[in-house]
Write a protein that holds these residues in place. Structure first.
Motif, short mmCIF file in Angstrom:
data_model
loop_
_atom_site.label_atom_id
_atom_site.label_comp_id
_atom_site.label_asym_id
_atom_site.label_seq_id
_atom_site.Cartn_x
_atom_site.Cartn_y
_atom_site.Cartn_z
N MET A 124 138.90 -15.32 -95.33
CA MET A 124 138.56 -15.08 -93.92
C MET A 124 139.39 -13.90 -93.39
O MET A 124 140.57 -13.78 -93.68
CB MET A 124 138.87 -16.33 -93.10
N GLN A 125 138.78 -13.07 -92.63
CA GLN A 125 139.43 -11.86 -92.17
C GLN A 125 139.88 -11.99 -90.71
O GLN A 125 139.39 -12.82 -89.97
CB GLN A 125 138.43 -10.70 -92.25
N ASP A 126 140.79 -11.10 -90.33
CA ASP A 126 141.10 -10.89 -88.91
C ASP A 126 141.63 -12.11 -88.18
O ASP A 126 141.31 -12.32 -87.03
CB ASP A 126 139.87 -10.36 -88.17
N LYS A 127 142.37 -12.95 -88.86
CA LYS A 127 143.02 -14.04 -88.14
C LYS A 127 144.52 -13.93 -88.35
O LYS A 127 145.23 -14.93 -88.28
CB LYS A 127 142.52 -15.39 -88.68
N LEU A 128 144.97 -12.72 -88.63
CA LEU A 128 146.39 -12.52 -88.90
C LEU A 128 147.23 -12.90 -87.67
O LEU A 128 146.97 -12.46 -86.56
CB LEU A 128 146.66 -11.05 -89.24
N THR A 129 148.21 -13.74 -87.90
CA THR A 129 149.20 -14.04 -86.86
C THR A 129 150.50 -13.36 -87.24
O THR A 129 151.07 -13.63 -88.29
CB THR A 129 149.42 -15.56 -86.74
N LEU A 130 150.95 -12.47 -86.37
CA LEU A 130 152.18 -11.72 -86.63
C LEU A 130 153.37 -12.54 -86.15
O LEU A 130 153.48 -12.82 -84.96
CB LEU A 130 152.18 -10.43 -85.82
N MET A 131 154.24 -12.91 -87.06
CA MET A 131 155.47 -13.56 -86.62
C MET A 131 156.66 -12.85 -87.24
O MET A 131 157.57 -13.46 -87.80
CB MET A 131 155.45 -15.06 -86.91
N ILE A 132 156.58 -11.52 -87.13
CA ILE A 132 157.69 -10.67 -87.56
C ILE A 132 158.33 -10.10 -86.29
O ILE A 132 157.72 -10.11 -85.23
CB ILE A 132 157.21 -9.54 -88.49
N PRO A 133 159.56 -9.62 -86.42
CA PRO A 133 160.23 -9.10 -85.22
C PRO A 133 159.80 -7.67 -84.92
O PRO A 133 160.63 -6.77 -84.80
CB PRO A 133 161.70 -9.18 -85.60
N GLY A 134 158.54 -7.42 -84.83
CA GLY A 134 158.00 -6.12 -84.48
C GLY A 134 157.37 -5.44 -85.68
O GLY A 134 158.01 -5.38 -86.72
N PRO A 135 156.11 -4.96 -85.52
CA PRO A 135 155.31 -5.13 -84.31
C PRO A 135 155.02 -6.60 -84.01
O PRO A 135 154.87 -7.41 -84.92
CB PRO A 135 154.00 -4.40 -84.62
N THR A 136 154.94 -6.89 -82.71
CA THR A 136 154.66 -8.25 -82.25
C THR A 136 153.23 -8.29 -81.70
O THR A 136 152.62 -7.24 -81.48
CB THR A 136 155.66 -8.65 -81.16
N PRO A 137 152.67 -9.49 -81.47
CA PRO A 137 151.29 -9.58 -80.98
C PRO A 137 151.12 -8.90 -79.62
O PRO A 137 152.06 -8.83 -78.83
CB PRO A 137 151.06 -11.09 -80.86
N VAL A 138 149.92 -8.42 -79.37
CA VAL A 138 149.62 -7.69 -78.14
C VAL A 138 148.52 -8.42 -77.38
O VAL A 138 147.47 -8.73 -77.94
CB VAL A 138 149.17 -6.25 -78.47
N PRO A 139 148.74 -8.72 -76.08
CA PRO A 139 147.70 -9.41 -75.29
C PRO A 139 146.44 -8.55 -75.14
O PRO A 139 146.51 -7.32 -75.15
CB PRO A 139 148.37 -9.61 -73.92
N GLU A 140 145.34 -9.25 -75.00
CA GLU A 140 144.02 -8.60 -74.87
C GLU A 140 144.00 -7.52 -73.77
O GLU A 140 143.49 -6.42 -73.97
CB GLU A 140 142.99 -9.70 -74.54
N THR A 141 144.55 -7.84 -72.60
CA THR A 141 144.45 -6.88 -71.49
C THR A 141 145.30 -5.63 -71.76
O THR A 141 144.99 -4.55 -71.27
CB THR A 141 144.90 -7.51 -70.15
N VAL A 142 146.36 -5.80 -72.55
CA VAL A 142 147.18 -4.64 -72.90
C VAL A 142 146.41 -3.75 -73.89
O VAL A 142 146.39 -2.51 -73.76
CB VAL A 142 148.53 -5.09 -73.50
N LEU A 143 145.72 -4.38 -74.83
CA LEU A 143 144.90 -3.62 -75.78
C LEU A 143 143.79 -2.89 -75.05
O LEU A 143 143.48 -1.74 -75.35
CB LEU A 143 144.27 -4.57 -76.81
N LYS A 144 143.20 -3.55 -74.07
CA LYS A 144 142.11 -2.91 -73.32
C LYS A 144 142.63 -1.72 -72.54
O LYS A 144 141.98 -0.68 -72.48
CB LYS A 144 141.48 -3.93 -72.35
N ALA A 145 143.79 -1.89 -71.93
CA ALA A 145 144.38 -0.77 -71.18
C ALA A 145 144.63 0.40 -72.12
O ALA A 145 144.34 1.56 -71.80
CB ALA A 145 145.68 -1.22 -70.51
N PHE A 146 145.13 0.10 -73.29
CA PHE A 146 145.43 1.12 -74.30
C PHE A 146 144.16 1.87 -74.72
O PHE A 146 144.20 3.06 -75.01
CB PHE A 146 146.07 0.45 -75.52
#
Ligand SMILES: *Cc1c(COP(=O)(O)O)cnc(C)c1O
Length: 383
Positions: free
Chosen positions: A1-23
């Protein structure tokens, strides 16, 4: 299964949807009135995050650029500096300072142990002619998952009277209290891919008035990272060079989200996630790497006794698509690290604990009763 990566490293960290949209907006001109408004807003919000009335400048670069800028804009060739070193990032600032010809003395602690504030006090009190120009250290030492007692160390630096305090707050800012003005920090460096809930690419350097006085005497070579032009243009809501326009859009949104949550709530959330991760690991028999009571709110380092930590990390990625961080240098294979910095919710922490627990079971390396780790973590989170 693709695209269900959960990042639990100390950076890069997950980015909220509205921040991605703004970007994802079209870029706009960086000399436009609209962009100036964004610079003005984000500058105010950055001051709020740093709890300061001093300048917070934005540089295109990673966190290291902010630290390098802080050091080369306040010091002179041959200056004596005291560097705290209890991990990989402490080591980096020692190397950086030496690369610029500073005379470095180290205050060290073993990896996994916090720096001893008293060791700073002794070194600073022994400096009768006040020749130490700066104390440089890492607040949250990401490589070992240790938080250093910055407040206590800052008090000793203030008592010295001359030395500046230059701090890597890359994984503490936005995770725990870093009141720049209250504690008298002179230079605070951070990066967007950590507590800011943003993609990598921006770094931030806050400079106290004392740091600006030191800027006037500082003689280290610099051009792109000369903070003078950053300060001058920031006063006009602008930047000296072409800024990362889209990252500014993201910054504007991310800081708004942080203000909506509130500093206290953000700090509480990180403290709870640290406690839940620690409880979960202990309950399944995995020792923590950081000394008891000194764990970072951004990251929990786990040192499984007699189990290949790298094998655990890889299996968690393979079976659950959760990316944990490995150990660096001498900790490779001995430690894995659970990042819980930035846009992380209770579910993420519970899931990580469950995945690690299930992985140990799969490896036949667990004695604890089924669900023990999840139960312990959930109890901390109020479940
Ligand atoms: C991530 C990090 C940095 C910055 O590293 P960059 O790769 O330059 O962004 C600095 N200090 C600490 C403690 C970090 O965790």
């Amino acid at each position: 299964m693709q695209d269900k990566l959960t990042l639990m490293i100390p950076g890069p960290t997950p980015v909220p949807e509205t921040v991605l949209k703004a970007f994802g907006r079209h870029p706009i001109g960086h000399r436009s009135g609209e962009f100036q408004q964004i610079v003005r807003r984000t500058t105010e919000k950055l001051k709020w995050l740093h709890q300061t009335s001093s300048d917070v400048l934005v540089i295109t670069g990673s966190g290291t650029a902010a630290m390098e800028a802080g050091i080369i804009n306040t010091l002179c060739r041959g200056d004596r500096v005291l560097c705290g070193n209890n991990g990989k990032f402490g080591e980096r600032w020692v190397k950086l300072a030496r690369a610029y010809g500073l005379e470095v003395e180290e205050v060290t602690a073993e990896w996994g142990q916090p720096l001893d504030p008293d060791a700073f006090r002794r070194a600073l009190e022994a400096d009768a002619d006040r020749s130490i120009r700066a104390v440089i250290l890492t607040h949250s030492e990401t490589s070992t998952g240790v938080i250093n007692d910055l407040e206590a160390i800052a008090a000793h630096v203030r008592a010295h009277g001359t030395a500046l305090l230059i701090v890597d707050c890359v994984t503490s800012l936005g995770a725990c209290n870093v009141p720049m003005d209250d504690w008298g920090l002179d230079v605070v460096g951070s990066g967007s891919q950590k507590g800011y809930m943003m993609p990598p690419g921006l770094s931030f350097v806050a400079m106290s008035e004392r740091a600006w006085q030191a800027y006037d005497r500082s003689d280290l070579p610099r051009f792109y990272l000369d903070l003078g032009p950053y300060r001058k243009t920031a006063a006009k809501d602008s930047n000296p060079f072409t800024p990362a326009v889209n990252l500014y859009f993201a910054l504007d949104e991310a800081l708004t989200l942080m203000q909506q949550e509130g500093l206290e709530a953000i700090f509480d959330r990180h403290a709870r996630h640290r406690a839940a991760a620690e409880a979960g690991m202990k309950a399944i028999g995995l020792p923590l790497f950081a000394a008891e009571g000194h764990g970072s709110p951004a990251i929990t380092a786990v040192a499984p006794d007699g189990i290949d930590a790298e094998a655990v990390r890889k299996a968690v990625k393979q079976h659950y698509d959760i990316l944990l961080a490995g150990g660096q240098d001498q900790l490779k294979g001995k430690v894995f690290r659970i990042g819980h910095l930035g846009f992380v919710c209770d579910r993420d922490v519970l899931t990580a604990v469950a995945a690690i627990e299930a992985t140990l079971r799969r490896m036949g390396r667990i004695d604890a009763a089924p669900g023990a780790g999840v139960a312990a973590a959930a109890a901390v989170l109020g479940g």
